[in-house]
Design a protein around this motif. Structure first.
Motif, mmCIF file in Angstrom:
data_model
loop_
_atom_site.group_PDB
_atom_site.id
_atom_site.type_symbol
_atom_site.label_atom_id
_atom_site.label_comp_id
_atom_site.label_asym_id
_atom_site.label_seq_id
_atom_site.Cartn_x
_atom_site.Cartn_y
_atom_site.Cartn_z
ATOM 1 N N ALA A 162 20.178 -11.792 11.637
ATOM 2 C CA ALA A 162 19.589 -13.131 11.658
ATOM 3 C C ALA A 162 19.421 -13.569 13.103
ATOM 4 C CB ALA A 162 20.472 -14.130 10.912
ATOM 5 N N ALA A 163 18.396 -14.363 13.372
ATOM 6 C CA ALA A 163 18.161 -14.809 14.741
ATOM 7 C C ALA A 163 17.483 -16.169 14.747
ATOM 8 C CB ALA A 163 17.308 -13.795 15.497
ATOM 9 N N GLU A 185 27.927 -2.971 1.204
ATOM 10 C CA GLU A 185 26.929 -2.505 2.174
ATOM 11 C C GLU A 185 26.775 -3.430 3.371
ATOM 12 O OE1 GLU A 185 26.520 -2.915 -1.113
ATOM 13 O OE2 GLU A 185 24.511 -3.700 -1.606
ATOM 14 N N ASP A 186 27.458 -4.573 3.364
ATOM 15 C CA ASP A 186 27.467 -5.449 4.531
ATOM 16 C C ASP A 186 28.521 -5.015 5.550
ATOM 17 O OD1 ASP A 186 26.971 -8.201 2.285
ATOM 18 O OD2 ASP A 186 25.467 -7.280 3.599
ATOM 19 N N THR A 187 29.325 -4.034 5.194
ATOM 20 C CA THR A 187 30.353 -3.543 6.109
ATOM 21 C C THR A 187 29.722 -2.985 7.377
ATOM 22 O OG1 THR A 187 31.913 -3.045 4.328
ATOM 23 C CG2 THR A 187 32.187 -1.826 6.394
ATOM 24 N N ALA A 188 30.159 -3.492 8.523
ATOM 25 C CA ALA A 188 29.586 -3.096 9.806
ATOM 26 C C ALA A 188 30.319 -3.827 10.927
ATOM 27 C CB ALA A 188 28.097 -3.438 9.859
ATOM 28 N N VAL A 189 30.006 -3.437 12.141
ATOM 29 C CA VAL A 189 30.395 -4.218 13.312
ATOM 30 C C VAL A 189 29.261 -5.196 13.599
ATOM 31 C CG1 VAL A 189 30.930 -4.178 15.770
ATOM 32 C CG2 VAL A 189 31.818 -2.379 14.275
ATOM 33 N N TYR A 190 29.607 -6.468 13.632
ATOM 34 C CA TYR A 190 28.620 -7.519 13.857
ATOM 35 C C TYR A 190 28.714 -7.981 15.307
ATOM 36 C CZ TYR A 190 27.644 -7.858 8.885
ATOM 37 O OH TYR A 190 27.245 -7.574 7.595
ATOM 38 N N SER A 191 27.564 -8.029 15.964
ATOM 39 C CA SER A 191 27.520 -8.404 17.378
ATOM 40 C C SER A 191 26.560 -9.565 17.580
ATOM 41 C CB SER A 191 27.082 -7.227 18.236
ATOM 42 O OG SER A 191 27.980 -6.137 18.126
ATOM 43 N N CYS A 192 26.934 -10.426 18.495
ATOM 44 C CA CYS A 192 26.104 -11.567 18.870
ATOM 45 C C CYS A 192 25.256 -11.181 20.078
ATOM 46 C CB CYS A 192 27.016 -12.745 19.198
ATOM 47 S SG CYS A 192 26.177 -14.225 19.771
ATOM 48 N N TYR A 206 23.426 -9.135 15.089
ATOM 49 C CA TYR A 206 23.040 -7.784 14.738
ATOM 50 C C TYR A 206 24.266 -7.097 14.130
ATOM 51 C CZ TYR A 206 18.811 -8.356 17.535
ATOM 52 O OH TYR A 206 17.609 -8.790 18.026
ATOM 53 N N ARG A 207 24.015 -6.014 13.424
ATOM 54 C CA ARG A 207 25.135 -5.255 12.872
ATOM 55 C C ARG A 207 24.835 -3.766 12.943
ATOM 56 N NH1 ARG A 207 24.679 -6.892 6.408
ATOM 57 N NH2 ARG A 207 22.791 -5.656 5.940
ATOM 58 N N TYR A 218 15.621 -13.772 9.083
ATOM 59 C CA TYR A 218 16.693 -13.040 8.417
ATOM 60 C C TYR A 218 16.196 -11.671 7.986
ATOM 61 C CZ TYR A 218 19.123 -17.541 7.889
ATOM 62 O OH TYR A 218 19.747 -18.740 8.124
ATOM 63 N N ALA A 219 17.113 -10.719 8.008
ATOM 64 C CA ALA A 219 16.809 -9.434 7.382
ATOM 65 C C ALA A 219 16.662 -9.660 5.878
ATOM 66 C CB ALA A 219 17.940 -8.443 7.645
ATOM 67 N N ASP A 220 15.767 -8.919 5.250
ATOM 68 C CA ASP A 220 15.539 -9.085 3.812
ATOM 69 C C ASP A 220 16.830 -8.890 3.022
ATOM 70 O OD1 ASP A 220 12.220 -7.569 3.754
ATOM 71 O OD2 ASP A 220 12.873 -9.617 4.189
ATOM 72 N N SER A 221 17.682 -8.012 3.491
ATOM 73 C CA SER A 221 18.901 -7.678 2.756
ATOM 74 C C SER A 221 19.921 -8.812 2.719
ATOM 75 C CB SER A 221 19.552 -6.433 3.353
ATOM 76 O OG SER A 221 19.882 -6.650 4.718
ATOM 77 N N VAL A 222 19.757 -9.823 3.592
ATOM 78 C CA VAL A 222 20.750 -10.902 3.637
ATOM 79 C C VAL A 222 20.160 -12.256 3.261
ATOM 80 C CG1 VAL A 222 22.005 -9.658 5.438
ATOM 81 C CG2 VAL A 222 20.471 -11.532 6.077
ATOM 82 N N LYS A 223 18.860 -12.318 3.035
ATOM 83 C CA LYS A 223 18.226 -13.590 2.685
ATOM 84 C C LYS A 223 18.861 -14.183 1.427
ATOM 85 C CE LYS A 223 13.670 -12.892 4.759
ATOM 86 N NZ LYS A 223 12.237 -12.630 4.509
ATOM 87 N N GLY A 224 19.160 -15.470 1.515
ATOM 88 C CA GLY A 224 19.786 -16.157 0.390
ATOM 89 C C GLY A 224 21.294 -16.042 0.368
ATOM 90 N N ARG A 225 21.847 -15.193 1.204
ATOM 91 C CA ARG A 225 23.308 -15.012 1.250
ATOM 92 C C ARG A 225 23.896 -15.422 2.608
ATOM 93 N NH1 ARG A 225 25.474 -10.054 0.947
ATOM 94 N NH2 ARG A 225 23.660 -8.981 1.843
ATOM 95 N N PHE A 226 23.169 -15.162 3.684
ATOM 96 C CA PHE A 226 23.653 -15.453 5.032
ATOM 97 C C PHE A 226 22.876 -16.642 5.611
ATOM 98 C CE2 PHE A 226 25.187 -10.914 6.333
ATOM 99 C CZ PHE A 226 25.920 -10.835 5.159
#
Length: 114
Positions: A49-50, A87-94, A37-38, A58-66
């Motif tokens: 992604a999960a 726009e991918d800038t964020a804190v990413y958490s598992c 999550y972010r 995958y979230a639509d915004s990251v499909k094909g990239r992540f």
């Protein structure tokens, strides 16, 4: 007590790549769902992604990239992030869920900037 420890965040230029790792303190088979999550400043936390059983979302915004993947022997889940955008800038958490409880890591900062 279950622990999830993320690593791999940092500063990267637009178009660059990073790979995040989430190391679990016990077998990832004990989770029926694991994901990334972010949360960006001022925004709500969102699913990136999960893996749930044999399904990957995958979230639509990251499909094909992540790409999310896991190494069962290492009790680790990865998030390969390519073609990063500001726009991918964020804190990413598992997150790991056993269907009763959700467990979270401390988060890792990803900053995409030139």
């Amino acid at each position: 007590q279950v622990q999830l420890v993320e690593s791999g965040g940092g500063l990267v230029q637009p178009g660059g790549s990073l790979r995040l790792s989430c190391a679990a303190s016990r077998s990832i088979f004990s989770f029926n769902r694991m994901g990334w999550y972010r949360q960006a400043p001022g925004e709500e936390r969102e699913l990136v992604a999960a893996i749930t059983g044999g399904n990957i979302d995958y979230a639509d915004s990251v499909k094909g990239r992540f790409t999310i993947s896991r190494d069962i022997a290492k009790n680790t889940v990865y998030l390969q992030m390519n073609n990063l955008k500001p726009e991918d800038t964020a804190v990413y958490s598992c997150m790991g869920s056993n269907g009763v409880s959700n467990y979270w890591g401390q988060g890792t900062q990803v900053t995409v900037s030139s």
